[in-house]
Design a protein around this motif. Structure first.
Motif, mmCIF file in Angstrom:
data_model
loop_
_atom_site.group_PDB
_atom_site.id
_atom_site.type_symbol
_atom_site.label_atom_id
_atom_site.label_comp_id
_atom_site.label_asym_id
_atom_site.label_seq_id
_atom_site.Cartn_x
_atom_site.Cartn_y
_atom_site.Cartn_z
ATOM 1 N N ALA A 368 37.368 44.588 38.199
ATOM 2 C CA ALA A 368 37.936 43.995 39.402
ATOM 3 C C ALA A 368 38.191 45.051 40.466
ATOM 4 C CB ALA A 368 39.236 43.268 39.055
ATOM 5 N N LEU A 369 38.764 46.179 40.070
ATOM 6 C CA LEU A 369 39.048 47.239 41.037
ATOM 7 C C LEU A 369 37.763 47.816 41.616
ATOM 8 C CD1 LEU A 369 41.979 49.108 39.223
ATOM 9 C CD2 LEU A 369 42.140 47.473 41.105
ATOM 10 N N ASP A 370 36.740 47.971 40.784
ATOM 11 C CA ASP A 370 35.448 48.465 41.283
ATOM 12 C C ASP A 370 34.857 47.526 42.327
ATOM 13 O OD1 ASP A 370 35.594 50.657 39.661
ATOM 14 O OD2 ASP A 370 34.202 49.905 38.145
ATOM 15 N N ALA A 371 35.081 46.229 42.145
ATOM 16 C CA ALA A 371 34.503 45.237 43.064
ATOM 17 C C ALA A 371 35.295 45.089 44.352
ATOM 18 C CB ALA A 371 34.409 43.882 42.364
ATOM 19 N N GLY A 372 36.478 45.695 44.406
ATOM 20 C CA GLY A 372 37.260 45.644 45.635
ATOM 21 C C GLY A 372 38.572 44.896 45.548
ATOM 22 N N PHE A 373 38.881 44.282 44.396
ATOM 23 C CA PHE A 373 40.168 43.615 44.253
ATOM 24 C C PHE A 373 41.277 44.660 44.184
ATOM 25 C CE2 PHE A 373 37.356 40.240 42.661
ATOM 26 C CZ PHE A 373 37.847 39.170 43.379
ATOM 27 N N ALA A 374 42.445 44.306 44.725
ATOM 28 C CA ALA A 374 43.546 45.266 44.784
ATOM 29 C C ALA A 374 44.532 45.115 43.637
ATOM 30 C CB ALA A 374 44.286 45.138 46.111
ATOM 31 N N SER A 375 44.475 44.009 42.904
ATOM 32 C CA SER A 375 45.409 43.800 41.802
ATOM 33 C C SER A 375 44.807 42.836 40.793
ATOM 34 C CB SER A 375 46.746 43.258 42.304
ATOM 35 O OG SER A 375 46.609 41.927 42.755
ATOM 36 N N LYS A 376 45.326 42.899 39.569
ATOM 37 C CA LYS A 376 44.841 42.023 38.512
ATOM 38 C C LYS A 376 45.207 40.570 38.790
ATOM 39 C CE LYS A 376 44.953 41.404 33.481
ATOM 40 N NZ LYS A 376 45.509 41.918 32.195
ATOM 41 N N SER A 377 46.427 40.327 39.311
ATOM 42 C CA SER A 377 46.853 38.955 39.549
ATOM 43 C C SER A 377 45.977 38.278 40.611
ATOM 44 C CB SER A 377 48.324 38.930 39.990
ATOM 45 O OG SER A 377 48.506 39.699 41.165
#
Length: 400
Positions: A368-377
């Motif tokens: 998720a972080l690699d794809a650009g999301f800033a948080s797990k939630s």
């Protein structure tokens, strides 16, 4: 209870007075000094002064300190306006105070002017008036102030919630990640205010109907205000500036799906229902199709969505266009907000990697972080919105 003796309700309220004073000073001293912080500081200080007055009257301290009598009665008329102005300035809907905002202070100022004869009385006159009020002889000022305070508090709280709800669309049109621009703190503050005003309404109704209520209404409301002050002390001091896109480079784009660009070419006829949505906006069809193609190519080639802080303005700069024009293409041609457009790419990248070697080697959070999301939630919520499944459910379904 003798004058000056405090019960536990009043002690809690005094804690709120101390906490509110400290928080108000801390907010006022924050650098750089910004309008939202100063408004929130004024709101918390008004809360603290009101709590002090609740203790002052409930502990029967008027004869000891008669000169404070009546000084804080109009203050609750400032609660609603200060909350509303804080919300619209902190959320970026308005930058700084305008001259017309002074009208919000008019009821509070008017009641202070009305109360001047009382404030200028001597000690004996103030004590006599206080005793008359205790005996049920309310002066006209108090009879008018009580319903007006309740009406002001409820009205401004509703206006605050409506303004925050309306502004959610603007956020989605400008940001790809909401962690740094989250309005949740403001909504919780407004809802907490609504609960306090509801309690005040219920206790006032109970008093008017002469219902037997075992709890002291003023002190219960004071405890509610104390809890709000503690929440502001925790969240208000750590809340960053909510919006940062209002600069010369990144203009605010309204949530309207067909916002007209001031620099666009001559518009086509908007009355033709057969035209695509973007053809009925201010953007010529050929230009819209060209911009759409360039947008999709740029996203596929450079994977800009991997930047967690990507904004509409930044993407528009890369494309050599304006945020308004880019927003028109997203809304009219792709029928997506900027937030959903960017996060769609992020979800599709995670989907692809979940089914490859990385799916077994890396955690969901790392993907998720690699794809650009800033948080797990945020990742979990967006992934389920786009796919109807959690990441683990998606991987299991794909492997069947």
């Amino acid at each position: 209870m003798s004058a000056g003796a405090l019960n536990w309700w009043q002690i809690i309220a005094l804690f709120g007075v101390v906490q509110g004073t400290v928080v108000a000073l801390a907010l006022a001293a924050r650098r750089p000094r910004r309008t939202p912080n100063l408004l929130l500081s004024a709101l918390v200080l008004a809360f603290a002064l009101h709590l002090a007055s609740v203790v002052y009257y409930s502990a029967d301290l008027v004869e000891w300190l008669p000169h404070f009598f009546g000084l804080t009665q109009p203050l609750p008329l400032a609660f609603g306006p200060l909350l509303y102005l804080y919300a619209i300035t902190a959320s970026g809907q308005q930058h700084g105070l305008r001259q017309r905002d002074l009208w919000h202070a008019l009821p509070c100022v008017a009641f202070y002017v009305w109360g001047l004869p009382i404030y200028l009385q001597g000690s004996e006159g103030k004590v006599a008036l206080y005793r008359a009020i205790q005996a049920g002889q309310l002066p006209l000022q108090s009879r008018v102030a009580i319903p007006l305070v309740l009406l002001s508090g409820v009205g401004y709280t509703v206006a605050t919630l409506v303004a925050l709800r309306r502004h959610q669309g603007v956020v989605a049109e400008n940001y790809s990640s909401l962690e740094r621009v989250n309005l949740q703190w403001l909504r919780w503050l407004a809802l907490a205010s609504a609960v306090v005003w509801l309690m005040a309404l219920l206790f006032e109704a109970a008093g008017s109907a002469q219902w037997a209520v075992s709890l002291p209404g003023d002190l219960v409301v004071a405890v509610g205000i104390t809890l709000v002050i503690h929440a502001i002390g925790f969240w208000g001091l750590r809340q960053p500036e909510i919006f940062r896109y209002v600069t010369a480079e990144h203009l605010v784009v309204p949530a309207s799906p067909v916002s007209a660009s001031p620099v666009s070419a001559l518009p086509v006829q908007a009355s033709d229902p057969a035209l695509p949505r973007y053809e009925r906006s201010g953007l010529p069809p050929r230009e819209a199709e060209t911009l759409k193609a360039r947008l999709l190519a740029l996203m596929e080639e450079e994977h800009l969505y991997r930047s967690a802080e990507l904004t509409l303005g930044e993407l528009a700069e890369r494309l050599g266009t304006t945020p308004h024009r880019l927003s028109e293409v997203l809304n009219a041609s792709l029928e997506l907000s900027f937030y959903d457009f960017i996060n769609g790419y992020r979800v599709r990248e995670v989907q692809a990697r979940l089914l490859g070697p990385d799916g077994a080697r890396l955690t969901y959070l790392a993907l998720a972080l690699d794809a650009g999301f800033a948080s797990k939630s945020t990742f979990n919520a967006v992934f389920k919105k786009h796919t109807g499944m959690t990441p683990s459910e998606y991987r299991r379904a794909a492997q069947v």
